[in-house]
Design a protein around this motif. Structure first.
Motif, PDB file in Angstrom:
ATOM      1  N   ILE A 174      63.751  43.728  16.090  1.00 31.43           N
ATOM      2  CA  ILE A 174      64.425  44.813  16.243  1.00 31.43           C
ATOM      3  C   ILE A 174      64.522  45.263  17.558  1.00 31.43           C
ATOM      4  N   PHE A 175      63.418  45.429  18.377  1.00 26.77           N
ATOM      5  CA  PHE A 175      63.371  46.009  19.685  1.00 26.77           C
ATOM      6  C   PHE A 175      64.143  45.024  20.669  1.00 26.77           C
ATOM      7  N   HIS A 176      63.792  43.901  20.862  1.00 27.95           N
ATOM      8  CA  HIS A 176      64.316  42.845  21.608  1.00 27.95           C
ATOM      9  C   HIS A 176      66.067  42.662  21.289  1.00 27.95           C
ATOM     10  N   THR A 177      66.297  42.719  20.230  1.00 24.94           N
ATOM     11  CA  THR A 177      67.490  42.263  19.823  1.00 24.94           C
ATOM     12  C   THR A 177      68.703  43.400  20.333  1.00 24.94           C
ATOM     13  N   ILE A 178      68.202  44.786  19.814  1.00 29.55           N
ATOM     14  CA  ILE A 178      68.932  45.908  20.439  1.00 29.55           C
ATOM     15  C   ILE A 178      69.091  45.958  22.166  1.00 29.55           C
ATOM     16  N   SER A 179      67.756  45.560  22.470  1.00 28.40           N
ATOM     17  CA  SER A 179      67.571  45.790  24.100  1.00 28.40           C
ATOM     18  C   SER A 179      68.566  44.399  24.711  1.00 28.40           C
ATOM     19  N   ALA A 180      68.501  43.143  23.954  1.00 23.15           N
ATOM     20  CA  ALA A 180      69.306  42.023  24.380  1.00 23.15           C
ATOM     21  C   ALA A 180      70.547  42.229  24.279  1.00 23.15           C
ATOM     22  N   PHE A 181      71.278  42.844  23.202  1.00 25.29           N
ATOM     23  CA  PHE A 181      72.641  42.853  22.816  1.00 25.29           C
ATOM     24  C   PHE A 181      73.311  44.077  23.787  1.00 25.29           C
ATOM     25  N   ASN A 182      72.514  45.002  24.047  1.00 21.07           N
ATOM     26  CA  ASN A 182      72.963  45.935  25.024  1.00 21.07           C
ATOM     27  C   ASN A 182      72.546  45.910  26.575  1.00 21.07           C
ATOM     28  N   ASN A 183      72.235  44.598  26.779  1.00 18.45           N
ATOM     29  CA  ASN A 183      71.890  44.206  28.259  1.00 18.45           C
ATOM     30  C   ASN A 183      70.965  45.182  28.875  1.00 18.45           C
ATOM     31  N   ALA A 184      69.777  45.818  28.075  1.00 16.10           N
ATOM     32  CA  ALA A 184      69.048  46.618  28.746  1.00 16.10           C
ATOM     33  C   ALA A 184      67.845  46.138  29.478  1.00 16.10           C
ATOM     34  N   GLY A 185      67.294  44.654  28.773  1.00 13.07           N
ATOM     35  CA  GLY A 185      66.151  43.991  29.430  1.00 13.07           C
ATOM     36  C   GLY A 185      64.793  44.560  29.286  1.00 13.07           C
ATOM     37  N   PHE A 186      64.670  45.909  28.368  1.00 18.44           N
ATOM     38  CA  PHE A 186      63.313  46.321  28.190  1.00 18.44           C
ATOM     39  C   PHE A 186      62.590  45.494  27.063  1.00 18.44           C
ATOM     40  N   SER A 187      61.264  45.194  27.242  1.00 18.60           N
ATOM     41  CA  SER A 187      60.612  44.638  26.369  1.00 18.60           C
ATOM     42  C   SER A 187      59.253  45.196  26.102  1.00 18.60           C
ATOM     43  N   THR A 188      58.885  45.009  24.789  1.00 16.44           N
ATOM     44  CA  THR A 188      57.538  45.571  24.371  1.00 16.44           C
ATOM     45  C   THR A 188      56.257  44.815  25.125  1.00 16.44           C
ATOM     46  N   ARG A 189      56.605  43.672  25.874  1.00 16.43           N
ATOM     47  CA  ARG A 189      55.550  42.913  26.361  1.00 16.43           C
ATOM     48  C   ARG A 189      55.579  43.219  27.812  1.00 16.43           C
ATOM     49  N   SER A 190      54.305  43.170  28.643  1.00 12.05           N
ATOM     50  CA  SER A 190      54.327  43.322  29.947  1.00 12.05           C
ATOM     51  C   SER A 190      54.934  42.247  30.874  1.00 12.05           C
ATOM     52  N   ASN A 191      54.918  41.201  30.089  1.00 10.43           N
ATOM     53  CA  ASN A 191      55.547  39.859  31.024  1.00 10.43           C
ATOM     54  C   ASN A 191      56.791  39.494  30.416  1.00 10.43           C
ATOM     55  N   SER A 192      57.615  40.516  29.943  1.00 13.16           N
ATOM     56  CA  SER A 192      59.007  40.166  29.235  1.00 13.16           C
ATOM     57  C   SER A 192      58.681  39.186  28.055  1.00 13.16           C
TER      58      SER A 192
END
Length: 455
Positions: A174-192
């Protein structure tokens, strides 16, 4: 006094409905600042973070999220709890779809009316010929976003649920999908996404999400209505063709430059992994900010080329920023027309007007000037950083990309404030400049031409 009055009374009622008195750039900037401050407060609530974070760190994180940039001064995965991550991903969704999109939808649903000058601006930015179509397009944009994100969540869950279990795997999806579609680049992992550098499903799903989000809502609306390439609007065809060409050229250049680099592509075990990583690293700079390779370990030519891609950005009225694909193309066509001694740029049997050329030049020069100012400021506050790191971080912040050479995490307090302002300007600035350009003023006096030698 007039400006203060508009802020005190942003809307008024009339026999025709609700009239917004604030200009679109003012609404946009006020909206982003409001959500940024609200996000800051939510991130400072006890339980939002797993360890104490400062007010400045909370403000930086909230601003980066609402502007869908992705630069971080704390580790999103380890320093924020589930609730803190939920605040971040909510800000990303609001910021990605755009505060103006939500505002326009609210006005349409409430039966409010925009002044004619504002209607014209919104109609132009969304590539619509009819004001009545704007409400339908905005509703379609939100529907498309939810459908695309639902598909992305399902696909990523196929990879991450078996790996992490239902609870963590679903949240990661959920987190990475929303971040990807909205072009945010946020990740829950320290190394993306470096741990998934060899996963075709993750690589192709994430890149598809941020490419779709980055081509622009006007393109999505046109594709919905026309569905055949030959019937698409001129701007839609131009954006799609340019996106394809830029992605292929970037893939070839990045892959070639990094193929033998042992710290990036050269350190991967097989050819498929190298091609996947090359593709991901080639298409992420213009829009997203995720990385499957160590960005700081790239060769200097690849780093410079990445900065160029970040500067170009994505499509107009999209979740991406930068000067936009259309601006870049108009600048290239203008240069070609000059060398061919044509009066106007031409592409696909269409002439580009002088007004459009002037807008493109103004946007590009405004962006370059802003980059210069921010770089100058950061060289004074970050004495230990190299010029390459400062320039890369500046373009990444202004283009709201989120890629970093590692400087952001070591910024001083003044440096963080500079980047915060840069992210806000990068998200709001091009739209504000476009609005100012759109407010055409007819000169009362017409002066004689002056001859100036160029070059």
């Amino acid at each position: 006094m007039k400006i203060n009055a508009r802020f005190r009374l942003p809307a008024r009622r009339s026999p025709r409905g609700l009239i917004l008195q604030m200009h679109p750039p003012e609404i946009l900037l006020l909206g982003f600042i409001t959500f940024s401050l609200l996000g800051t407060l939510l991130l400072k609530i006890p339980g939002a973070a797993t360890l104490p974070i400062s007010w400045l760190e909370a403000l930086f994180t909230a601003t980066s999220a609402i502007t869908v940039t992705g630069l971080i001064v704390i580790d999103t995965g380890s320093d924020l709890s589930f609730w803190g991550q939920l605040v971040v991903v909510t800000l990303i969704q609001i910021g990605g779809l755009g505060f103006m999109t939500f505002a326009a939808l609210t006005v349409v649903m409430l039966g409010g009316r925009l002044p004619m000058v504002h209607q014209s601006l919104v109609r132009e930015s969304l590539n619509q010929t009819s004001v009545g179509e704007i409400g339908r397009l905005v509703r379609t944009v939100i529907l498309y976003a939810l459908v695309a994100e639902a598909i992305g969540i399902v696909l990523l869950s196929l990879e991450w649920v078996p790996e992490f279990g239902w609870r963590k795997g679903l949240w990661e999806s959920i987190f990475h999908t929303i971040s990807a579609f909205n072009n945010a680049g946020f990740s829950t992992r320290s190394n993306s996404l470096m741990d998934d550098v060899g996963s075709p499903l993750v690589n192709l799903t994430i890149t598809a999400l941020f490419i779709i989000g980055g081509i622009g809502f006007a393109v999505l609306g046109d594709l919905r209505d026309k569905r055949r390439f030959s019937r698409l609007a001129f701007q839609t065809r131009l954006i799609l063709m340019t996106t394809l060409i830029l992605n292929l050229v970037a893939f070839f250049v990045i892959t070639t430059l990094e193929w033998d680099n042992p710290d990036t592509l050269g350190g991967l075990p097989d050819t498929l992994d190298r091609l996947l990583a090359g593709w991901f690293q080639a298409v992420t700079p213009r829009t997203a900010g995720f990385n499957t390779l160590d960005t700081a370990a790239m060769t200097q030519p690849a780093t410079v080329f990445t900065m160029v891609l970040m500067f170009i950005g994505g499509g107009p009225s999209s979740t991406a920023s930068g000067i936009k694909i259309t601006t870049f193309v108009v600048l290239l066509l203008t240069a070609r027309a000059f060398f061919q001694q044509r009066d106007e740029p031409v592409i696909m049997r269409r002439r580009i007007s002088v007004a459009t050329v002037n807008k493109a030049i103004a946007v590009a020069l405004g962006t370059v000037f802003m980059i210069f100012l921010v770089v100058l400021a950061l060289t004074m506050t970050e004495a230990n950083a190299t010029l390459e790191e400062i320039l890369f971080e500046t373009i990444s912040a202004l283009a709201t990309v989120g890629l970093s050479l590692g400087l952001t995490g070591h910024l001083s307090a003044p440096g963080q404030l500079i980047i915060i302002v840069t992210m806000l300007v990068g998200r709001v600035g091009p739209l504000s400049l476009g609005y100012l350009i759109a407010r055409r003023r007819v000169p009362v006096t017409r002066y004689p031409r002056g001859a100036i030698q160029i070059g």
